[in-house]
Design a protein around this motif. Structure first.
Motif, PDB file in Angstrom:
ATOM      1  N   MET A  59      -8.032  71.348 -81.840  1.00  0.00           N
ATOM      2  CA  MET A  59      -6.631  71.209 -81.536  1.00  0.00           C
ATOM      3  C   MET A  59      -5.476  71.780 -81.514  1.00  0.00           C
ATOM      4  SD  MET A  59      -6.489  67.438 -83.024  1.00  0.00           S
ATOM      5  CE  MET A  59      -4.781  67.653 -83.717  1.00  0.00           C
ATOM      6  N   ALA A  62       3.120  71.090 -81.124  1.00  0.00           N
ATOM      7  CA  ALA A  62       2.879  69.328 -80.143  1.00  0.00           C
ATOM      8  C   ALA A  62       3.902  70.310 -79.099  1.00  0.00           C
ATOM      9  CB  ALA A  62       3.733  68.595 -80.808  1.00  0.00           C
ATOM     10  N   ILE A  86      -0.971  67.704 -77.479  1.00  0.00           N
ATOM     11  CA  ILE A  86      -0.799  66.291 -77.725  1.00  0.00           C
ATOM     12  C   ILE A  86      -0.056  65.531 -77.266  1.00  0.00           C
ATOM     13  CG2 ILE A  86       0.722  65.816 -80.324  1.00  0.00           C
ATOM     14  CD1 ILE A  86      -2.227  66.728 -81.058  1.00  0.00           C
ATOM     15  N   HIS A  87      -0.564  64.504 -77.232  1.00  0.00           N
ATOM     16  CA  HIS A  87       0.656  62.939 -77.175  1.00  0.00           C
ATOM     17  C   HIS A  87       0.021  61.278 -78.325  1.00  0.00           C
ATOM     18  CE1 HIS A  87      -3.618  61.167 -75.152  1.00  0.00           C
ATOM     19  NE2 HIS A  87      -3.392  62.066 -74.613  1.00  0.00           N
ATOM     20  N   PHE A  91      -3.650  60.404 -77.558  1.00  0.00           N
ATOM     21  CA  PHE A  91      -4.313  62.352 -78.705  1.00  0.00           C
ATOM     22  C   PHE A  91      -5.409  60.575 -79.172  1.00  0.00           C
ATOM     23  CE2 PHE A  91      -6.623  65.187 -80.738  1.00  0.00           C
ATOM     24  CZ  PHE A  91      -6.501  66.005 -80.068  1.00  0.00           C
ATOM     25  N   THR A 151      -8.798  62.005 -81.189  1.00  0.00           N
ATOM     26  CA  THR A 151      -9.171  62.939 -81.944  1.00  0.00           C
ATOM     27  C   THR A 151     -11.066  63.047 -81.486  1.00  0.00           C
ATOM     28  OG1 THR A 151      -9.272  61.152 -83.669  1.00  0.00           O
ATOM     29  CG2 THR A 151      -7.934  62.878 -83.748  1.00  0.00           C
ATOM     30  N   SER A 181     -12.072  65.236 -79.822  1.00  0.00           N
ATOM     31  CA  SER A 181     -11.499  66.867 -79.039  1.00  0.00           C
ATOM     32  C   SER A 181     -12.272  67.713 -79.891  1.00  0.00           C
ATOM     33  CB  SER A 181     -10.470  66.849 -80.751  1.00  0.00           C
ATOM     34  OG  SER A 181     -10.066  68.460 -80.816  1.00  0.00           O
ATOM     35  N   VAL A 239       0.665  70.355 -86.187  1.00  0.00           N
ATOM     36  CA  VAL A 239       0.009  69.149 -85.933  1.00  0.00           C
ATOM     37  C   VAL A 239      -1.065  69.059 -87.219  1.00  0.00           C
ATOM     38  CG1 VAL A 239      -1.930  68.096 -84.582  1.00  0.00           C
ATOM     39  CG2 VAL A 239       0.085  69.057 -83.050  1.00  0.00           C
ATOM     40  N   PHE A 290      -5.766  59.816 -84.152  1.00  0.00           N
ATOM     41  CA  PHE A 290      -4.751  60.645 -84.345  1.00  0.00           C
ATOM     42  C   PHE A 290      -3.175  59.394 -84.423  1.00  0.00           C
ATOM     43  CE2 PHE A 290      -0.985  62.370 -82.092  1.00  0.00           C
ATOM     44  CZ  PHE A 290      -0.572  63.517 -83.070  1.00  0.00           C
ATOM     45  N   ILE A 315       1.761  64.382 -85.982  1.00  0.00           N
ATOM     46  CA  ILE A 315       3.436  65.585 -86.366  1.00  0.00           C
ATOM     47  C   ILE A 315       4.465  65.259 -87.123  1.00  0.00           C
ATOM     48  CG2 ILE A 315       5.066  66.548 -84.071  1.00  0.00           C
ATOM     49  CD1 ILE A 315       2.966  64.419 -82.350  1.00  0.00           C
TER      50      ILE A 315
END
Lengths: 326, 631
Positions: free
Chosen positions: B449, B453, B460-461, B464, B466, B469, B535, B595, B600
């Motif tokens: 991760m 951000a 990160i968007h 994203f 998870t 990741s 994040v 996510f 964020i």
């Protein structure tokens, strides 16, 4: 019997020990060390575990000396994941250059005992897709769309036409994990299988138009509801027992289309928001009572959907227990 | 209210409360419900008595969670490290019937550093193989032993119906070592052949005048198969003196009618014996055994079977008090059998017919019979037998409390198959493929991760993933490994109130069912940003999919026979070459959550007001560097 006939018979009956010995004799005539390997491995399997050490050492030495030569027929970029008597049976291939990829896969499929194939994207393709997905997501976010919701159509990241040229009909295990087939790719696969199986009747029994495929892995392939619907309608895929569909933008409609996979015993539907309606559709599926594994998260089916599963007498007791406590 | 309920328990226990006061208190307890405040070794506990938690026990306070520890009373001024807890008697099994208190910590606080200076003098044989001694000890040691009574650690034994008085059990290596020395020097030579040591587990008994006698019985000999140790003599140390009719009566031998304080009595465990309370004084005495090394012992599996039944019936007596009588009879027969071989028992014996969610079985604590109906398998029979024998926790309840049980007295066992045929034999325990709990992690397509951000980190968007990741996957895999270490080796798992078994952990081989035990859990490693909005760290994306209780057993093979209509399983848990172990653990099966933009920090500008300044500073620095480079 021609050697190719024996190979086909062995693909269909891999446990036929005598047929393997016949094949070994043919290989030895050709100077192929795998003939000796077949005999050694058959002898080892008949020994008590304590007596196997010496034979196993002989096998290891033989395999070590010849493995490179045995794999010479495989194209660069193909990785052997499993073997039987030195022959590749399960192979992984990376789908890279659009022009070369179908040819590479075709060469793997010509190997006599390959019955399991996994095609995945290269790291570069993956990275490009991650970046593109990020950009699209921020654009959608800036436009005020629901950030978590993927609303754009599931487009393929590979050429669906290339897939249609390939003959997967002899495989029992096929996977396209993380490869962006999209709905079009799935439709191309379905159509291709339809014509090939229809033409050859390669089902388990003579004249059977159901494919040999036992396991299909389409995780993260972005096939969407339309792609799944096409595959469910295709006899080449309808007979699968193990189906991986995680993260494919599927909804409740897909859960209804799953009814056509009547033989399912393992189903992975995680990361598809099928909701309560999808859970209800699953419970109505003909395979529901035969499932040994059903992988879903509560977020995929909502609290109401989880309750439906927890209360349904149609689910096998162990899976129902899981949902009573998930 | 609850503190009051807790404190009144000890106040009433220590004062001569009237029967009305006690009845009023009991009614109040019966009307009080509460969730467990703590769990220790699988036993749910509360800090005051309730309708459910009625069995008082003492535990090391340090073993209780720090958040609730202070709620539990420490009623003993002498042993402040012991907290009084209340357990559900229905949850007890033979593993925890006895509450053995570690008291060396109390003894070690003395000026002498904890050791005792004991001497056995003036031996007098009052019956064949039975002696009295004067226990000589300094005044400080005398006082330390006397204080045992004042510690107020007495609890009601499970067989209180067949014995009078109160007792508690404690462990003291210090006292046992001193007694071992005293025995070696003071006990006549013929008694000492093969003598090893004095058992460090002591029972402290208290009888008030007017209490019921401890009925005629034999003491169950101590036995440690691994060391070839058995006890041959009982040791009683009378801390108070008095007169009774009689103080100690060895059936067929002598009797003692008057005893002085600090008299030690040693007698052959073959004697049946009983004792009456003193006429005018409180009678307090300690009991333990002389342990000997004995090679070449013969073994009779039937003795083990009978002992198994006795333990089982003791546990069942919580539900059906009349069974305590049968348990005592069995214990007595076992004790006699060690010396004289197994004699003939009564014509009629007790059996329990149990219905666990539609699966009926008959048990006597050694034999377990199941009807071959409804697709029941030997593995399911073995699982139910283990759950019953160890009285495992299922959800919030103990197995035995979930069974509908009736006690049956019957002659022989020939009636059982026909009896069970008339009853349901469904499978209340379903087979379960545990791999469903542990789907393989996905292959990563992003690194760890990002720390933040910001645009530079850029990964990160809003969508994203998870599940792909690398950082999240690592935590997921670690969490899976931790859960697998508990769940995978378990032959039986419990999800909520449901019981599921892993058929692969029950191996049927000939006439035996092997229940595969737990291997050592593999070590589990857990691992651990700057710039833009923080994040959520990767470990926070791991959630719990389901909580699973895993029951582990390390038990000998279960003997197993089948007839046309019945499975018959036999357990010899107390067999000679096996160490017995059962434990239950809870594992959280992990899942990865998606996510969301909430991961964020949306108030980042507020929480990190200097961010722009830092950015500007960075830009200034860069410009400066460029200028310098140009120059």
């Amino acid at each position: 019997m021609k050697i190719t006939d024996i190979e086909q018979a062995l693909r269909e009956r891999p446990g036929d020990r005598q047929l393997w010995l016949d094949y070994a004799a043919l290989l030895e005539e050709r100077g192929d060390a795998r003939g000796t390997l077949i005999r050694l491995e058959q002898r080892r399997d008949r020994l008590r575990p304590v007596d196997r050490v010496g034979v196993q050492q002989e096998i290891d030495e033989l395999a070590s000396a010849h493995r490179q030569a045995w794999d010479a027929a495989l194209p660069d970029g193909a990785t052997v994941l499993a073997r039987r008597h030195g022959f590749a049976t399960k192979v992984a291939v990376e789908w890279s250059d659009e022009d070369d990829a179908p040819m590479l896969v075709d060469r793997v499929l010509r190997e006599p005992f390959v019955t399991a194939l996994r095609i995945s994207p290269t790291e570069d393709i993956e990275q490009a897709e991650v970046e593109a997905a990020g950009e699209q997501a921020w654009e959608a976010f800036d436009d005020g769309a629901d950030a978590g919701q993927e609303t754009d159509a599931p487009e393929p990241s590979i050429d669906p036409g290339a897939l249609a040229t390939l003959d997967f009909s002899r495989l029992s295990e096929l996977g396209f994990p993380y490869l962006g087939l999209g709905a079009l790719g799935a439709k191309a696969l379905a159509a291709s299988a339809f014509f090939r199986i229809g033409a050859s009747g390669t089902g388990p029994t003579a004249g059977d138009t159901t494919g040999l495929l036992d396991s299909l892995d389409l995780r993260y392939s972005r096939i969407g509801n339309d792609g799944l619907s096409a595959l469910a309608a295709s006899p080449g895929f309808r007979g699968v027992r193990r189906l991986h569909l995680q993260h494919n933008r599927l909804t409740a409609k897909a859960a209804r289309d799953l009814h056509r996979f009547t033989n399912l015993t393992e189903l992975d539907l995680r990361y598809n928001t099928i909701g309560e309606e999808g859970a209800q559709a699953l419970l109505a599926a003909p395979f529901i009572g035969s499932l040994r594994r059903l992988l879903l998260h509560r977020a995929d089916i909502s609290d109401a959907g989880a309750k439906l599963l927890a209360d349904s007498p149609r689910l096998p007791p162990a899976i129902r227990s899981y949902w009573r406590n998930a | 209210m609850s503190t009051e309920l807790r404190d009144r328990f000890f106040a009433l226990s220590n004062s001569g409360a009237s029967s009305d006061e006690v009845a009023e208190y009991r009614a109040e307890v019966d009307a009080t419900d509460a969730d467990p405040a703590a769990t220790l070794d699988g036993l749910a506990l509360h800090w005051h008595p309730t309708a459910r938690f009625k069995a008082v026990r003492f535990v090391d306070a340090e073993d209780l969670g720090a958040d609730v520890r202070d709620l539990f009373a420490r009623p003993s001024r002498e042993a402040p490290h012991l907290a009084a807890v209340f357990a559900d008697p229905h949850e007890l099994s033979f593993r925890d019937f006895e509450n053995i208190l570690p008291l060396d910590r109390v003894f070690a606080r003395s000026e002498s550093g904890g050791g005792f200076d004991l001497e056995l003098a003036d031996p007098r044989e009052f019956a064949p193989g039975a002696y009295t001694f004067a226990l000589r000890l300094p005044g400080t040691d005398r006082e330390r032993l006397r204080r045992l009574d004042a510690m107020d650690l007495y609890v009601t034994p499970l067989n209180s119906a067949s014995r009078g008085g109160e007792r508690f059990i404690f462990h003291s290596q210090l006292l046992a070592d001193a007694l071992t020395r005293a025995v070696t020097e003071g006990v006549p030579e013929p008694l000492l052949e093969g003598f090893s040591h004095v058992n460090p587990v002591f029972r402290c008994n208290r009888f008030e005048p007017g209490d019921a006698n401890f009925h005629l019985h034999r003491d169950t000999p101590y036995y440690d198969a691994s060391r070839e140790h058995i006890s041959r003599y009982t040791v009683l140390i009378y801390l108070t003196g008095g007169t009774a009719e009689p103080v100690l009566d060895l059936a067929g031998g002598g009797a003692l009618r008057r005893i002085d304080p600090f008299t030690c009595v040693v007698f052959d465990q073959r004697y049946q014996h009983e004792g009456a309370p003193y006429l005018d004084e409180r009678k307090v005495f300690l009991r333990t055994e002389l342990v000997f090394t004995e090679t070449g012992l013969a073994h009779d599996p039937e003795i083990g079977a009978l002992f198994s039944k006795a333990c089982y019936l003791t546990g069942e007596s919580v539900f059906a008090p009349e069974l305590a009588r049968h348990a005592d009879t069995y214990y007595d027969r076992v004790a006699a059998a060690h010396w004289e071989g197994l004699g003939t028992g009564a014509d009629r014996e007790p059996f329990l017919h149990k219905d666990f969610r539609g699966t009926h079985f008959v048990a006597n604590g050694y034999d377990f019979w199941f009807a071959k109906r409804g697709g029941i398998s030997p593995a399911v029979c073995a699982a139910i037998t283990l759950l019953d024998y160890f009285n495992c926790k299922i959800g919030e309840d103990s197995f035995r409390s979930l069974c509908e049980t009736e006690a049956i007295e019957a002659q022989g066992t020939g009636w059982i198959p026909a009896f069970l045929q008339d009853r349901g034999g469904g499978t209340a325990v379903a087979p379960f493929d545990k791999s469903m709990l542990f789907p393989e992690p996905e292959e990563p397509n992003t690194e760890d991760m990002p720390d933040c951000a910001c645009g530079i980190c850029g990964e990160i968007h809003p969508r994203f993933d998870t599940t792909r990741s690398a950082g999240v996957i690592k935590h997921y895999t670690d969490a899976q490994d931790a859960a697998k270490a508990e769940v995978v080796p378990a032959p039986i798992v419990m999800m909520g109130e449901d019981v599921l078994l892993d058929p692969d952990r029950f191996v049927v081989e000939g006439d035996r069912i092997h229940v595969l035990g737990k291997e050592s859990p593999s070590p589990v490693n857990f691992a651990a940003c700057q710039g833009g909005p923080p994040v959520t760290p990767p470990e926070d994306f791991i959630t719990t999919a389901v909580t699973v209780d895993a029951a582990h057993f390390l038990v000998p093979p279960i003997l197993f026979t089948e007839s046309d209509d019945c499975y018959h399983l036999r357990f010899d848990f107390f067999g000679n070459t096996w160490t017995l172990k059962h434990e239950q653990a809870t594992a959280a099966v992990p899942a990865i959550r998606p996510f969301t933009m909430e991961d964020i920090d949306q108030d980042w500008d507020i929480n990190y007001p200097d961010w722009d300044d830092e950015d500007e500073d960075l830009e200034d620095e860069e410009e400066e560097e460029e200028e310098n480079a140009t120059a």
